[in-house]
Write a protein that holds these residues in place. Sequence first.
Motif, PDB file in Angstrom:
ATOM      1  N   VAL A   1       0.840  -1.201   0.000  1.00 47.19           N
ATOM      2  CA  VAL A   1       0.000   0.000   0.000  1.00 47.19           C
ATOM      3  C   VAL A   1       0.874   1.249   0.000  1.00 47.19           C
ATOM      4  CG1 VAL A   1      -1.609   1.348   1.413  1.00 47.19           C
ATOM      5  CG2 VAL A   1      -2.029  -1.076   1.014  1.00 47.19           C
ATOM      6  N   ASN A   2       1.948   1.243   0.777  1.00 44.77           N
ATOM      7  CA  ASN A   2       2.851   2.401   0.805  1.00 44.77           C
ATOM      8  C   ASN A   2       3.499   2.630  -0.555  1.00 44.77           C
ATOM      9  OD1 ASN A   2       2.277   2.851   3.474  1.00 44.77           O
ATOM     10  ND2 ASN A   2       4.090   1.802   4.233  1.00 44.77           N
ATOM     11  N   VAL A   3       3.973   1.549  -1.184  1.00 43.69           N
ATOM     12  CA  VAL A   3       4.599   1.671  -2.500  1.00 43.69           C
ATOM     13  C   VAL A   3       3.565   2.143  -3.518  1.00 43.69           C
ATOM     14  CG1 VAL A   3       5.622   0.344  -4.392  1.00 43.69           C
ATOM     15  CG2 VAL A   3       6.443   0.041  -2.066  1.00 43.69           C
ATOM     16  N   GLY A   4       2.366   1.578  -3.449  1.00 39.51           N
ATOM     17  CA  GLY A   4       1.308   1.982  -4.377  1.00 39.51           C
ATOM     18  C   GLY A   4       0.931   3.445  -4.219  1.00 39.51           C
ATOM     19  N   SER A   5       0.906   3.917  -2.994  1.00 40.71           N
ATOM     20  CA  SER A   5       0.555   5.326  -2.795  1.00 40.71           C
ATOM     21  C   SER A   5       1.661   6.247  -3.278  1.00 40.71           C
ATOM     22  CB  SER A   5       0.237   5.602  -1.326  1.00 40.71           C
ATOM     23  OG  SER A   5       1.396   5.456  -0.538  1.00 40.71           O
ATOM     24  N   ILE A   6       2.911   5.785  -3.185  1.00 40.21           N
ATOM     25  CA  ILE A   6       4.021   6.604  -3.695  1.00 40.21           C
ATOM     26  C   ILE A   6       4.009   6.613  -5.220  1.00 40.21           C
ATOM     27  CG2 ILE A   6       6.536   6.733  -3.886  1.00 40.21           C
ATOM     28  CD1 ILE A   6       6.630   5.657  -0.986  1.00 40.21           C
ATOM     29  N   ILE A   7       3.835   5.430  -5.819  1.00 39.89           N
ATOM     30  CA  ILE A   7       3.844   5.343  -7.285  1.00 39.89           C
ATOM     31  C   ILE A   7       2.579   5.971  -7.860  1.00 39.89           C
ATOM     32  CG2 ILE A   7       3.734   3.760  -9.244  1.00 39.89           C
ATOM     33  CD1 ILE A   7       5.512   1.864  -7.652  1.00 39.89           C
ATOM     34  N   GLY A   8       1.442   5.572  -7.343  1.00 38.42           N
ATOM     35  CA  GLY A   8       0.172   6.069  -7.867  1.00 38.42           C
ATOM     36  C   GLY A   8      -0.027   7.527  -7.568  1.00 38.42           C
ATOM     37  N   GLY A   9       0.283   7.886  -6.376  1.00 40.36           N
ATOM     38  CA  GLY A   9       0.150   9.281  -5.985  1.00 40.36           C
ATOM     39  C   GLY A   9      -1.285   9.751  -5.977  1.00 40.36           C
ATOM     40  N   SER A  10      -1.438  11.030  -6.200  1.00 39.00           N
ATOM     41  CA  SER A  10      -2.752  11.658  -6.155  1.00 39.00           C
ATOM     42  C   SER A  10      -2.887  12.609  -7.328  1.00 39.00           C
ATOM     43  CB  SER A  10      -2.906  12.418  -4.834  1.00 39.00           C
ATOM     44  OG  SER A  10      -3.975  13.317  -4.896  1.00 39.00           O
ATOM     45  N   ALA A  11      -4.012  12.514  -8.027  1.00 38.41           N
ATOM     46  CA  ALA A  11      -4.251  13.430  -9.139  1.00 38.41           C
ATOM     47  C   ALA A  11      -4.436  14.844  -8.615  1.00 38.41           C
ATOM     48  CB  ALA A  11      -5.475  12.983  -9.928  1.00 38.41           C
ATOM     49  N   ALA A  12      -5.091  14.986  -7.484  1.00 37.79           N
ATOM     50  CA  ALA A  12      -5.325  16.320  -6.923  1.00 37.79           C
ATOM     51  C   ALA A  12      -4.024  16.934  -6.423  1.00 37.79           C
ATOM     52  CB  ALA A  12      -6.336  16.243  -5.785  1.00 37.79           C
ATOM     53  N   GLY A  13      -3.145  16.091  -5.847  1.00 34.25           N
ATOM     54  CA  GLY A  13      -1.874  16.593  -5.332  1.00 34.25           C
ATOM     55  C   GLY A  13      -0.818  16.717  -6.412  1.00 34.25           C
ATOM     56  N   GLY A  14      -1.044  16.097  -7.567  1.00 36.42           N
ATOM     57  CA  GLY A  14      -0.074  16.154  -8.654  1.00 36.42           C
ATOM     58  C   GLY A  14       1.138  15.287  -8.425  1.00 36.42           C
ATOM     59  N   THR A  15       1.003  14.193  -7.668  1.00 35.83           N
ATOM     60  CA  THR A  15       2.131  13.317  -7.382  1.00 35.83           C
ATOM     61  C   THR A  15       1.927  11.969  -8.059  1.00 35.83           C
ATOM     62  OG1 THR A  15       1.099  12.502  -5.359  1.00 35.83           O
ATOM     63  CG2 THR A  15       2.554  14.403  -5.152  1.00 35.83           C
TER      64      THR A  15
ATOM     65  N   ILE B   1       2.073   8.694 -10.726  1.00 37.74           N
ATOM     66  CA  ILE B   1       1.598   8.461 -12.092  1.00 37.74           C
ATOM     67  C   ILE B   1       0.278   9.181 -12.339  1.00 37.74           C
ATOM     68  CG2 ILE B   1       0.803   6.687 -13.695  1.00 37.74           C
ATOM     69  CD1 ILE B   1       2.808   4.788 -12.377  1.00 37.74           C
ATOM     70  N   LEU B   2      -0.605   9.145 -11.346  1.00 40.20           N
ATOM     71  CA  LEU B   2      -1.893   9.831 -11.534  1.00 40.20           C
ATOM     72  C   LEU B   2      -1.701  11.346 -11.684  1.00 40.20           C
ATOM     73  CD1 LEU B   2      -4.152   7.911  -9.007  1.00 40.20           C
ATOM     74  CD2 LEU B   2      -4.070   7.669 -11.490  1.00 40.20           C
ATOM     75  N   GLY B   3      -0.760  11.904 -10.959  1.00 35.94           N
ATOM     76  CA  GLY B   3      -0.474  13.331 -11.101  1.00 35.94           C
ATOM     77  C   GLY B   3       0.095  13.652 -12.475  1.00 35.94           C
ATOM     78  N   LEU B   4       0.954  12.741 -12.997  1.00 39.49           N
ATOM     79  CA  LEU B   4       1.516  12.933 -14.329  1.00 39.49           C
ATOM     80  C   LEU B   4       0.420  12.881 -15.390  1.00 39.49           C
ATOM     81  CD1 LEU B   4       4.009  13.126 -16.203  1.00 39.49           C
ATOM     82  CD2 LEU B   4       4.023  10.623 -16.196  1.00 39.49           C
ATOM     83  N   ILE B   5      -0.453  11.900 -15.282  1.00 38.54           N
ATOM     84  CA  ILE B   5      -1.565  11.791 -16.237  1.00 38.54           C
ATOM     85  C   ILE B   5      -2.469  13.017 -16.129  1.00 38.54           C
ATOM     86  CG2 ILE B   5      -3.631  10.460 -16.812  1.00 38.54           C
ATOM     87  CD1 ILE B   5      -2.040   7.946 -16.014  1.00 38.54           C
ATOM     88  N   ASN B   6      -2.705  13.499 -14.929  1.00 38.61           N
ATOM     89  CA  ASN B   6      -3.528  14.696 -14.740  1.00 38.61           C
ATOM     90  C   ASN B   6      -2.885  15.903 -15.425  1.00 38.61           C
ATOM     91  OD1 ASN B   6      -5.665  16.265 -13.753  1.00 38.61           O
ATOM     92  ND2 ASN B   6      -4.499  16.819 -11.916  1.00 38.61           N
ATOM     93  N   ARG B   7      -1.572  16.039 -15.291  1.00 34.22           N
ATOM     94  CA  ARG B   7      -0.881  17.155 -15.954  1.00 34.22           C
ATOM     95  C   ARG B   7      -0.966  17.031 -17.476  1.00 34.22           C
ATOM     96  NH1 ARG B   7       4.218  16.488 -12.546  1.00 34.22           N
ATOM     97  NH2 ARG B   7       3.405  17.015 -10.519  1.00 34.22           N
ATOM     98  N   LEU B   8      -0.817  15.780 -17.986  1.00 33.73           N
ATOM     99  CA  LEU B   8      -0.927  15.581 -19.437  1.00 33.73           C
ATOM    100  C   LEU B   8      -2.321  15.955 -19.946  1.00 33.73           C
ATOM    101  CD1 LEU B   8       0.966  12.193 -19.957  1.00 33.73           C
ATOM    102  CD2 LEU B   8       1.656  14.450 -20.767  1.00 33.73           C
ATOM    103  N   VAL B   9      -3.338  15.539 -19.197  1.00 32.07           N
ATOM    104  CA  VAL B   9      -4.712  15.844 -19.606  1.00 32.07           C
ATOM    105  C   VAL B   9      -4.951  17.354 -19.578  1.00 32.07           C
ATOM    106  CG1 VAL B   9      -7.133  15.605 -18.924  1.00 32.07           C
ATOM    107  CG2 VAL B   9      -5.647  13.600 -18.964  1.00 32.07           C
ATOM    108  N   GLU B  10      -4.485  18.017 -18.541  1.00 28.26           N
ATOM    109  CA  GLU B  10      -4.665  19.470 -18.452  1.00 28.26           C
ATOM    110  C   GLU B  10      -3.911  20.195 -19.567  1.00 28.26           C
ATOM    111  OE1 GLU B  10      -3.557  20.686 -14.535  1.00 28.26           O
ATOM    112  OE2 GLU B  10      -5.331  19.789 -13.614  1.00 28.26           O
ATOM    113  N   ALA B  11      -2.699  19.733 -19.879  1.00 29.32           N
ATOM    114  CA  ALA B  11      -1.931  20.357 -20.963  1.00 29.32           C
ATOM    115  C   ALA B  11      -2.629  20.141 -22.303  1.00 29.32           C
ATOM    116  CB  ALA B  11      -0.524  19.790 -21.006  1.00 29.32           C
ATOM    117  N   GLY B  12      -3.153  18.926 -22.509  1.00 29.26           N
ATOM    118  CA  GLY B  12      -3.878  18.639 -23.748  1.00 29.26           C
ATOM    119  C   GLY B  12      -5.145  19.456 -23.866  1.00 29.26           C
TER     120      GLY B  12
END
Length: 163
Positions: A86-100, A102-113
């Motif tokens: 769970v700790n590793v998943g939370s570090i890797i997955g991160g948060s779209a709202a926090g921008g951390t 993989i989810l944060g990266l995808i969120n930034r890509l979507v916003e840029a697009g």
Amino acid sequence: MTVSQASTSSGGSDDGYTLPETLQRLSKSPQGFILGAILAPLIRGLENIVLRLLETLTFVFQGSAPGLIGTYGLADIPLYIGTQLVNVGSIIGGSAAGGTGILGLINRLVEAGLAFATAGGPLAPIIVAGELVVVVYVIVVVARRIILVIADAVPGLAGVLGT
């Protein structure tokens, strides 16, 4: 003549001496004395050894306390592994709202697009569709890579998945 007079008159005087209680018990019941004096402590010692062995087995299985507190036992291994995953998943997955992560990266890509599509004017639907394809592709590639890593980590799972 009484019995006490006969014993003193025959010369066999006891002078008030009596056998110790332990020797009296031995003379009355040798088998009971042996069972009580020798085997009872041995059985108590064996009971203590068995209790210590059971306490040690319980300690090895449960640890010093339930859960991830103090010394870990065998029962704590799945809980520990789950917590680490769970700790590793939370570090890797991160948060779209926090921008951390993989989810944060995808969120930034979507916003840029979306910002680019907004600037595109009449071509905005085509840009958004292209962006959707890129985002889905990135998610599929990342998910496939994660599944392959997990399959390689778990013995026999790669054969089941056919990878």
